[in-house]
Design a protein around this motif. Structure first.
Motif, PDB file in Angstrom:
ATOM      1  N   GLU A  53       0.966  -1.111   0.038  1.00 28.05           N
ATOM      2  CA  GLU A  53      -0.047   0.091   0.101  1.00 28.05           C
ATOM      3  C   GLU A  53       1.010   1.254  -0.070  1.00 28.05           C
ATOM      4  N   PRO A  56      -0.745   5.251   3.139  1.00 30.25           N
ATOM      5  CA  PRO A  56      -1.883   4.684   3.686  1.00 30.25           C
ATOM      6  C   PRO A  56      -2.545   5.982   4.575  1.00 30.25           C
ATOM      7  N   THR A  62      -5.898   0.499   4.727  1.00 31.39           N
ATOM      8  CA  THR A  62      -5.043  -0.338   5.647  1.00 31.39           C
ATOM      9  C   THR A  62      -6.000  -1.270   6.439  1.00 31.39           C
ATOM     10  N   ALA A  75       2.789  -0.958   4.164  1.00 32.10           N
ATOM     11  CA  ALA A  75       2.523   0.342   3.774  1.00 32.10           C
ATOM     12  C   ALA A  75       3.599   1.322   3.776  1.00 32.10           C
TER      13      ALA A  75
END
Length: 281
Positions: A53, A56, A62, A75
């Motif tokens: 990701e 975030p 998330t 992330a």
């Protein structure tokens, strides 16, 4: 230990950590967990490998990725304020969330996490296109490095990614992306779903890398040809390609392409043929 379902509301997280969105970082936080859940589900089974990701923020997407059963979420976040705000989510993830402080443009995607690797992200608007181009280069080098990408862009950019020949949005981004990936525009998200609301609608796109490109050519040559053709998109190809092919009309004729055509009329395979010719010239 706090469970995911017991985490405080995202607006409370934003207030507690002073997370005023920064325009310089392209931040627009998506707080609607129904929408973040829809994005997470669009990536399919997350129980193997890693989910990457980017940006975030306070962690809405998330949370949804973790609740969708992600084995590992990695992330990447440039804003240290957000990293602090994500600590409760990391604790509640029971080892499934890893936070990486860094600039996503400087992190090679194929070094993150484990395969099968999926990228699921509400991309910061100001770096979304350069990020996608960098990932396409990684996929070209190693098609197995990414299994799936579910990405949010400004709607205009999403349309450019998924456009077909003859469409006014069709251009370099569509060709480079669709040469390497199956591209599908999934759904739009209205400005009001974000904090702060952007001035434009956003769209979620799913990209599935192909086992092999649609046609053979060098990526660098394809970038050169599409840059020339669409850099002067109103001109006929015999004019716009002269910088690459001094005898452009002759080259186009040999490839069975109309010298009076304009760039948006050509198929991806036609640009690949031009790229091969450029590589061999």
């Amino acid at each position: 230990m706090t469970e995911l379902e017991d985490l405080p509301p995202l607006r409370e997280v934003i207030a507690r950590h002073g997370l005023a969105a920064r325009k310089s970082l392209g931040q627009n936080f998506l707080l609607d967990l129904n929408l973040t859940g829809r994005i997470a589900r669009a990536a399919g089974d997350l129980s193997a490998g890693s989910v990457i990701e980017i940006g975030p923020g306070p962690g809405g997407l998330t949370r949804s990725l973790l609740q969708a059963g992600a084995r590992q979420v990695l992330a990447v976040e440039k804003d240290s304020r957000c990293l602090e705000a994500l600590e409760d989510t990391r604790s509640a993830s029971k080892g499934r969330l890893e936070l990486l402080n860094g600039d996503a443009l400087e992190v090679p995607i194929d070094t993150l996490g484990q395969v099968p690797r999926k990228i699921v992200a509400n991309l910061p608007y100001n770096i979304a296109t350069p990020l996608l181009i960098s990932w396409l280069h990684a996929i070209h080098r190693s098609p197995d490095c990414v299994e799936c990408m579910v990405l949010m862009f400004q709607k205009e950019v999403a349309q450019r990614i998924t456009a077909s020949p003859g469409n006014k949005a069709y251009g370099r981004l569509a060709i480079l992306t669709q040469w390497l990936c199956e591209a599908e525009l999934l759904f739009d998200i209205a400005p009001g779903a974000f904090t702060p609301p952007p001035k434009v609608t956003s769209s979620v796109v799913r990209l599935i890398p192909r086992a092999r490109p649609r046609a053979d050519c060098r990526l660098e040559a394809l970038e050169q040809v599409t840059a020339a053709a669409f850099g002067q998109r109103r001109k006929m190809l015999r004019q716009s390609l002269k910088g690459l092919f001094p005898q452009a009309a002759e080259v186009l004729g040999e490839l069975g392409l109309q010298e009076t055509a304009r760039a948006e009329e050509l198929e991806i395979e036609d640009f690949c043929a031009l790229a091969r010719r450029l590589s061999n010239s």
